[in-house]
Write an enzyme that holds these catalytic residues in place. Structure first.
Site, PDB file in Angstrom:
ATOM      1  N   THR A   1       0.874  -1.175   0.000  1.00  0.00           N
ATOM      2  CA  THR A   1       0.000   0.000   0.000  1.00  0.00           C
ATOM      3  C   THR A   1       0.908   1.220   0.000  1.00  0.00           C
ATOM      4  O   THR A   1       2.050   1.129   0.436  1.00  0.00           O
ATOM      5  CB  THR A   1      -0.882   0.026   1.268  1.00  0.00           C
ATOM      6  OG1 THR A   1      -1.549  -1.227   1.415  1.00  0.00           O
ATOM      7  CG2 THR A   1      -1.918   1.129   1.218  1.00  0.00           C
TER       8      THR A   1
ATOM      9  N   GLY B   1      -5.718  -5.567   5.138  1.00  0.00           N
ATOM     10  CA  GLY B   1      -6.801  -4.602   5.198  1.00  0.00           C
ATOM     11  C   GLY B   1      -7.985  -5.034   6.029  1.00  0.00           C
ATOM     12  O   GLY B   1      -8.611  -4.223   6.722  1.00  0.00           O
TER      13      GLY B   1
END
Length: 313
Positions: free
Chosen positions: A179, A233
């Site tokens: 990310t 996530g």
């Protein structure tokens, strides 16, 4: 009468965390990745140093990382189980609490730009799938074919993950995740945060992670902190980590660093889940915490000094 003194701006970013074996990249690739971190920081800091807003700075910083092939966002994003790209991003302005988010986009070159455009429109705040790409094209944002986002390294990673599935073996965090994100404090004391990702390699088609969820992977609140997260996530969504950090700072009086360390220790490390957070508090103190071997990270502090690192050492 002289103008009121302004704060010295600060900007920080992460480019993902994980096991990050040094053999994962060549020395040239490690150097190139660090150089792109520097460029991204400088892009954001240039806006701040001219008195620009924090929200514009984090957008510019994340866009630079989306354009780099070395990070899992935009060009170089992970491939899903069908061999395609689905891109998530979000942005939040700590001054207004306005935010924008995009999930499962397949064509917009810089998902964080689309997230900011949605933030400025206010409603809808979040778009997903084809509607996100249609909105981007209709509002003059650059779109690209799926092939633009694919790099040889991501194609190899997908084949490796499929092999793990066939053989029943475990993949490392660095093979799965990635990310990018940025946080900033501007000269007016305003905070902002932005996050962008391609998700994890071989993810289910349609899966949405925390990078698209305000309060989970991205959060900013003036007077408290700005936060961008990286790691699994689903765990960040379950624990609403971005907002949880801010709540512990606001209501429990914890420092940002202490709040992040407690959350990682309570909700990630005992389950063997890797995670990392980059954050700035209202005074401009940068915190970079992670429970993995490394995290791409960097910042330019209030003295204008630039720092870039990848591993714990």
């Amino acid at each position: 009468m002289s103008p009121a003194p302004t704060r010295r701006p600060v900007i920080a970013l992460h480019g993902g965390c994980g096991v990050m074996s040094r053999s994962l990249l060549s020395e040239e690739e490690w150097a190139d990745a660090r150089a792109d971190i520097r460029k991204a920081l400088e892009a954001g800091y240039a806006i701040l140093s001219e008195g620009g807003p924090a929200v514009a700075a984090v957008e510019a910083c994340v866009m630079a990382l989306e354009d780099s092939p070395h990070f899992n966002a935009g060009h170089g994003a992970a491939l899903n189980a069908a061999g395609g790209h689905e891109l998530d991003a979000s942005i939040m302005d700590g001054a207004t609490a306005l935010a924008g988010a995009v999930a499962g986009a397949r064509a917009v070159r810089n998902p964080v730009r689309l997230a900011r455009r949605l933030m400025e429109q206010n409603i809808p705040m979040m778009l997903a799938g084809p509607a996100a790409d249609e909105y981007a094209a209709a509002h003059g944002l650059e779109t690209m074919p799926q092939s633009y986002f694919t790099t040889p390294r991501r194609a190899e990673a997908l084949q490796a993950m499929r092999a793990h599935d066939r053989l029943g073996t475990f993949a490392s965090e660095s093979e799965k995740h990635g990310t990018v994100g940025a946080v900033a404090l501007d000269c007016d004391g305003n905070l902002a945060a932005a996050t962008s990702t391609g998700g994890f390699t071989n993810k289910a088609v349609g899966r949405v992670g925390d990078s698209a969820i305000i309060g989970a992977g991205t959060y900013a609140r003036n007077g408290i902190c700005a936060v961008s997260c990286t790691g699994q996530g689903e765990q960040f969504i379950r624990h609403v980590v971005g907002h949880e950090i801010a709540a512990r700072v606001r209501y429990a009086g914890h420092s940002v660093g202490a709040a992040i360390r407690m959350i990682l220790a309570e909700s990630f490390t005992p389950q063997g889940i890797g995670g990392g957070v980059i954050a700035i508090d209202h005074a401009g103190t940068v915190t970079a915490e992670f429970n993995t071997e490394g995290m791409f990270r960097g910042w330019i502090d209030a003295n204008g000094e630039l720092f870039v690192a990848t591993h714990k050492d």
